[in-house]
Scaffold this motif. Structure first.
Motif, PDB file in Angstrom:
ATOM      1  N   GLU A   1     -11.032   8.609 -44.855  1.00 42.85           N
ATOM      2  CA  GLU A   1      -9.177   8.716 -44.477  1.00 42.85           C
ATOM      3  C   GLU A   1      -8.708   9.420 -45.098  1.00 42.85           C
ATOM      4  N   LEU A   2      -8.952   8.210 -46.511  1.00 45.33           N
ATOM      5  CA  LEU A   2      -7.808   8.454 -48.117  1.00 45.33           C
ATOM      6  C   LEU A   2      -8.416  10.054 -48.978  1.00 45.33           C
ATOM      7  N   GLY A   3      -9.495  10.374 -48.076  1.00 45.77           N
ATOM      8  CA  GLY A   3     -10.565  11.473 -48.926  1.00 45.77           C
ATOM      9  C   GLY A   3     -10.937  11.257 -50.292  1.00 45.77           C
ATOM     10  N   ILE A   4     -11.169   9.546 -50.332  1.00 45.93           N
ATOM     11  CA  ILE A   4     -12.041   9.504 -51.416  1.00 45.93           C
ATOM     12  C   ILE A   4     -13.399   9.546 -51.349  1.00 45.93           C
ATOM     13  N   ASP A   5     -14.443  10.198 -52.478  1.00 45.77           N
ATOM     14  CA  ASP A   5     -15.427  10.072 -52.092  1.00 45.77           C
ATOM     15  C   ASP A   5     -15.894  11.160 -50.729  1.00 45.77           C
ATOM     16  N   ALA A   6     -14.681  12.307 -50.964  1.00 43.75           N
ATOM     17  CA  ALA A   6     -15.598  12.532 -49.774  1.00 43.75           C
ATOM     18  C   ALA A   6     -16.283  14.063 -49.690  1.00 43.75           C
ATOM     19  N   ALA A   7     -16.946  14.547 -49.354  1.00 40.27           N
ATOM     20  CA  ALA A   7     -17.636  15.739 -48.844  1.00 40.27           C
ATOM     21  C   ALA A   7     -17.094  17.555 -48.244  1.00 40.27           C
ATOM     22  N   ASP A   8     -16.730  18.069 -48.809  1.00 39.86           N
ATOM     23  CA  ASP A   8     -17.075  19.764 -48.634  1.00 39.86           C
ATOM     24  C   ASP A   8     -16.560  19.644 -47.050  1.00 39.86           C
ATOM     25  N   ASP A   9     -15.675  20.666 -46.907  1.00 34.47           N
ATOM     26  CA  ASP A   9     -15.768  21.583 -45.491  1.00 34.47           C
ATOM     27  C   ASP A   9     -17.115  21.267 -44.003  1.00 34.47           C
ATOM     28  N   ALA A  10     -17.703  22.130 -45.104  1.00 35.65           N
ATOM     29  CA  ALA A  10     -18.459  22.919 -44.848  1.00 35.65           C
ATOM     30  C   ALA A  10     -20.626  21.961 -44.182  1.00 35.65           C
ATOM     31  N   THR A  11     -20.099  20.929 -44.987  1.00 36.06           N
ATOM     32  CA  THR A  11     -20.887  20.020 -45.237  1.00 36.06           C
ATOM     33  C   THR A  11     -20.286  18.971 -44.251  1.00 36.06           C
ATOM     34  N   ILE A  12     -19.166  18.680 -43.775  1.00 33.19           N
ATOM     35  CA  ILE A  12     -18.950  17.277 -42.560  1.00 33.19           C
ATOM     36  C   ILE A  12     -18.841  17.927 -41.291  1.00 33.19           C
ATOM     37  N   GLU A  13     -19.360  19.452 -41.363  1.00 36.97           N
ATOM     38  CA  GLU A  13     -19.460  20.600 -40.098  1.00 36.97           C
ATOM     39  C   GLU A  13     -20.674  20.304 -39.513  1.00 36.97           C
ATOM     40  N   ASN A  14     -20.900  20.681 -40.709  1.00 38.39           N
ATOM     41  CA  ASN A  14     -22.696  20.104 -40.665  1.00 38.39           C
ATOM     42  C   ASN A  14     -23.309  18.960 -39.930  1.00 38.39           C
ATOM     43  N   ARG A  15     -22.964  18.011 -40.605  1.00 38.53           N
ATOM     44  CA  ARG A  15     -23.535  17.264 -40.164  1.00 38.53           C
ATOM     45  C   ARG A  15     -23.116  16.280 -39.312  1.00 38.53           C
ATOM     46  N   LYS A  16     -21.684  16.717 -38.244  1.00 40.56           N
ATOM     47  CA  LYS A  16     -21.310  16.679 -36.827  1.00 40.56           C
ATOM     48  C   LYS A  16     -21.816  16.876 -36.240  1.00 40.56           C
ATOM     49  N   ALA A  17     -22.343  17.998 -36.203  1.00 38.92           N
ATOM     50  CA  ALA A  17     -23.733  19.323 -35.536  1.00 38.92           C
ATOM     51  C   ALA A  17     -24.472  17.827 -35.330  1.00 38.92           C
ATOM     52  N   ILE A  18     -25.475  18.111 -36.530  1.00 35.88           N
ATOM     53  CA  ILE A  18     -26.293  16.635 -36.797  1.00 35.88           C
ATOM     54  C   ILE A  18     -26.255  15.277 -35.731  1.00 35.88           C
ATOM     55  N   CYS A  19     -24.822  14.823 -36.276  1.00 35.58           N
ATOM     56  CA  CYS A  19     -24.793  13.654 -35.497  1.00 35.58           C
ATOM     57  C   CYS A  19     -25.014  13.524 -33.796  1.00 35.58           C
ATOM     58  N   LEU A  20     -24.345  14.626 -33.284  1.00 37.39           N
ATOM     59  CA  LEU A  20     -23.889  15.029 -31.953  1.00 37.39           C
ATOM     60  C   LEU A  20     -24.989  15.667 -31.025  1.00 37.39           C
ATOM     61  N   ALA A  21     -25.992  16.052 -31.666  1.00 42.09           N
ATOM     62  CA  ALA A  21     -27.293  16.130 -31.182  1.00 42.09           C
ATOM     63  C   ALA A  21     -28.004  15.353 -31.330  1.00 42.09           C
TER      64      ALA A  21
END
Length: 77
Positions: A24-44
């Motif tokens: 939430e603080l953006g510390i050690d944050a991944a880029d937006d494309a990585t985040i979206e890819n990971r979300k898709a993997i987790c949801l499936a």
């Protein structure tokens, strides 16, 4: 009850809370494309359950945002 089980649960809760705060603080944050890819993997994934990974106990909304330190326990990302 098993006092060791309670300690493990508390440790997992604290680790998840720390990861959520970092995300939430953006510390050690991944880029937006990585985040979206990971979300898709987790949801499936079969271990995803209402925002929590049942394999590691992490809040996936926070976990997918972290650049380092918390990989998928199944090696999917």
């Amino acid at each position: 009850g098993c006092s060791n089980c309670g300690a493990k649960g508390l440790k997992r809760l604290l680790q998840g809370s720390a990861a959520l705060l970092k995300a939430e603080l953006g510390i050690d944050a991944a880029d937006d494309a990585t985040i979206e890819n990971r979300k898709a993997i987790c949801l499936a994934c079969g271990t995803y359950d209402f925002g929590v990974c049942n394999d590691c106990g992490c809040f996936t909304a926070a976990k997918v945002k972290l650049k380092t330190g918390s990989p998928c326990p199944q090696g999917k990302w």
